[in-house]
Design a protein around this motif. Structure first.
Motif, PDB file in Angstrom:
ATOM      1  N   PRO A  71      -8.853   2.279  12.310  1.00 24.18           N
ATOM      2  CA  PRO A  71     -10.008   2.839  11.779  1.00 24.18           C
ATOM      3  C   PRO A  71      -9.795   3.430  10.189  1.00 24.18           C
ATOM      4  O   PRO A  71     -10.661   2.912   9.476  1.00 24.18           O
ATOM      5  N   GLN A  72      -8.477   3.604   9.801  1.00 25.37           N
ATOM      6  CA  GLN A  72      -8.449   3.900   8.544  1.00 25.37           C
ATOM      7  C   GLN A  72      -8.527   2.894   7.505  1.00 25.37           C
ATOM      8  O   GLN A  72      -8.739   2.726   6.257  1.00 25.37           O
ATOM      9  N   ASP A  73      -8.421   1.535   7.960  1.00 26.87           N
ATOM     10  CA  ASP A  73      -8.576   0.440   7.217  1.00 26.87           C
ATOM     11  C   ASP A  73     -10.136   0.135   6.578  1.00 26.87           C
ATOM     12  O   ASP A  73     -10.212  -0.397   5.462  1.00 26.87           O
ATOM     13  N   ARG A  78     -14.045   0.869  -1.662  1.00 25.86           N
ATOM     14  CA  ARG A  78     -14.065  -0.426  -2.327  1.00 25.86           C
ATOM     15  C   ARG A  78     -13.730  -1.576  -1.418  1.00 25.86           C
ATOM     16  O   ARG A  78     -12.920  -1.383  -0.583  1.00 25.86           O
ATOM     17  N   ARG A  79     -14.639  -2.727  -1.368  1.00 28.80           N
ATOM     18  CA  ARG A  79     -14.737  -3.699  -0.451  1.00 28.80           C
ATOM     19  C   ARG A  79     -13.170  -4.338  -0.327  1.00 28.80           C
ATOM     20  O   ARG A  79     -12.729  -4.760   0.555  1.00 28.80           O
ATOM     21  N   LYS A  80     -12.662  -4.529  -1.697  1.00 30.18           N
ATOM     22  CA  LYS A  80     -11.590  -5.496  -1.746  1.00 30.18           C
ATOM     23  C   LYS A  80     -10.337  -4.626  -1.327  1.00 30.18           C
ATOM     24  O   LYS A  80      -9.421  -5.115  -0.552  1.00 30.18           O
ATOM     25  N   ILE A  81     -10.264  -3.363  -1.470  1.00 29.03           N
ATOM     26  CA  ILE A  81      -9.375  -2.426  -0.669  1.00 29.03           C
ATOM     27  C   ILE A  81      -9.566  -2.526   0.575  1.00 29.03           C
ATOM     28  O   ILE A  81      -8.297  -2.721   1.425  1.00 29.03           O
ATOM     29  N   ARG A  82     -10.724  -2.433   1.325  1.00 32.16           N
ATOM     30  CA  ARG A  82     -10.830  -2.401   2.703  1.00 32.16           C
ATOM     31  C   ARG A  82     -10.321  -3.566   3.103  1.00 32.16           C
ATOM     32  O   ARG A  82      -9.823  -3.776   4.378  1.00 32.16           O
ATOM     33  N   GLU A  83     -10.744  -4.837   2.679  1.00 37.14           N
ATOM     34  CA  GLU A  83     -10.275  -6.156   3.126  1.00 37.14           C
ATOM     35  C   GLU A  83      -8.742  -6.250   2.953  1.00 37.14           C
ATOM     36  O   GLU A  83      -8.079  -6.698   3.883  1.00 37.14           O
ATOM     37  N   ARG A  84      -8.106  -5.801   1.842  1.00 32.89           N
ATOM     38  CA  ARG A  84      -6.562  -6.049   1.955  1.00 32.89           C
ATOM     39  C   ARG A  84      -6.046  -4.931   2.861  1.00 32.89           C
ATOM     40  O   ARG A  84      -5.089  -5.468   3.691  1.00 32.89           O
ATOM     41  N   LYS A  85      -6.479  -3.748   3.247  1.00 32.67           N
ATOM     42  CA  LYS A  85      -6.008  -2.938   4.275  1.00 32.67           C
ATOM     43  C   LYS A  85      -5.953  -3.707   5.622  1.00 32.67           C
ATOM     44  O   LYS A  85      -5.105  -3.573   6.455  1.00 32.67           O
ATOM     45  N   ALA A  86      -7.213  -4.385   6.025  1.00 33.84           N
ATOM     46  CA  ALA A  86      -7.584  -4.708   7.214  1.00 33.84           C
ATOM     47  C   ALA A  86      -6.580  -6.233   7.382  1.00 33.84           C
ATOM     48  O   ALA A  86      -6.018  -6.527   8.420  1.00 33.84           O
ATOM     49  N   ILE A  87      -6.275  -7.010   6.247  1.00 33.99           N
ATOM     50  CA  ILE A  87      -5.447  -8.156   6.243  1.00 33.99           C
ATOM     51  C   ILE A  87      -4.040  -7.405   6.559  1.00 33.99           C
ATOM     52  O   ILE A  87      -3.455  -8.288   7.526  1.00 33.99           O
ATOM     53  N   GLU A  88      -3.503  -6.507   5.946  1.00 37.23           N
ATOM     54  CA  GLU A  88      -2.264  -6.146   6.231  1.00 37.23           C
ATOM     55  C   GLU A  88      -2.079  -5.451   7.614  1.00 37.23           C
ATOM     56  O   GLU A  88      -1.316  -5.893   8.280  1.00 37.23           O
ATOM     57  N   SER A  89      -3.093  -4.979   8.218  1.00 38.88           N
ATOM     58  CA  SER A  89      -3.227  -4.613   9.717  1.00 38.88           C
ATOM     59  C   SER A  89      -2.866  -5.926  10.669  1.00 38.88           C
ATOM     60  O   SER A  89      -2.167  -5.944  11.445  1.00 38.88           O
ATOM     61  N   LEU A  90      -3.821  -6.869  10.519  1.00 36.93           N
ATOM     62  CA  LEU A  90      -3.770  -8.126  11.043  1.00 36.93           C
ATOM     63  C   LEU A  90      -2.398  -8.704  10.929  1.00 36.93           C
ATOM     64  O   LEU A  90      -1.790  -9.316  11.819  1.00 36.93           O
ATOM     65  N   ARG A  91      -1.755  -8.688   9.726  1.00 37.10           N
ATOM     66  CA  ARG A  91      -0.639  -9.235   9.587  1.00 37.10           C
ATOM     67  C   ARG A  91       0.401  -8.523  10.378  1.00 37.10           C
ATOM     68  O   ARG A  91       1.314  -9.212  10.872  1.00 37.10           O
ATOM     69  N   PHE A  92       0.388  -7.239  10.159  1.00 39.70           N
ATOM     70  CA  PHE A  92       1.328  -6.832  11.378  1.00 39.70           C
ATOM     71  C   PHE A  92       1.328  -6.967  12.601  1.00 39.70           C
ATOM     72  O   PHE A  92       2.191  -7.319  13.291  1.00 39.70           O
ATOM     73  N   HIS A  93       0.060  -6.929  13.148  1.00 39.91           N
ATOM     74  CA  HIS A  93      -0.072  -7.453  14.591  1.00 39.91           C
ATOM     75  C   HIS A  93       0.145  -8.715  15.176  1.00 39.91           C
ATOM     76  O   HIS A  93       0.756  -9.171  15.933  1.00 39.91           O
ATOM     77  N   LEU A  94       0.246  -9.783  13.989  1.00 39.87           N
ATOM     78  CA  LEU A  94       0.419 -11.106  14.239  1.00 39.87           C
ATOM     79  C   LEU A  94       1.678 -11.867  13.813  1.00 39.87           C
ATOM     80  O   LEU A  94       2.249 -12.509  14.350  1.00 39.87           O
TER      81      LEU A  94
END
Length: 132
Positions: A71-73, A78-94
């Motif tokens: 949820p914190q992602d 700012r949309r770009k920051i949200r997207e970057r955080k979401a990508i970082e989370s996906l990278r961690f999990h994958l």
């Protein structure tokens, strides 16, 4: 199965295949699975099937562990920051989770079921690819 949703059906500011949308899907599916498993735990306990109840509880715990930081992602304005955080989370999990790890397999399964091209989003940053 291809996702047939239109842009009008998606949350505002999200493109098909965005990491933010993938995070939202993981959270929604996680909440639904935990809710369903809670009923299975109750049923197993009522039937005296303690081992079955414990397996369901462990599955619930695994999903909660995967989803607890997601949820914190979506908090940054700012949309770009949200997207970057979401990508970082996906990278961690994958990437950071072992490919034999049930949590990583759950994430991959959820993204595959919704038709997300997470390999494209994470391209060369993942250590393994989901075997098809």
């Amino acid at each position: 199965m291809e996702d047939m949703r239109t842009a009008r059906d998606r949350p505002a500011g999200l493109e098909r295949g965005s990491a933010q949308e993938a995070i939202r899907v993981l959270m929604a599916m996680g909440f639904m699975e935990i809710r369903a498993d809670s009923h299975l735990v109750k049923r197993a306990l009522a039937a005296g099937e303690t081992d079955t109840a414990l397996r369901h509880l462990e599955h619930m715990r695994m999903i909660a562990d995967v989803c607890h930081n997601l949820p914190q992602d979506l908090f940054p304005r700012r949309r770009k920051i949200r997207e970057r955080k979401a990508i970082e989370s996906l990278r961690f999990h994958l990437r950071e989770l072992d490919p034999d790890d049930r949590a990583a397999q759950w994430v991959v399964g959820q993204l595959d079921a919704q038709g997300f091209d997470y390999v494209r989003v994470l391209r060369d940053r993942i250590k393994w690819k989901h075997a098809r």
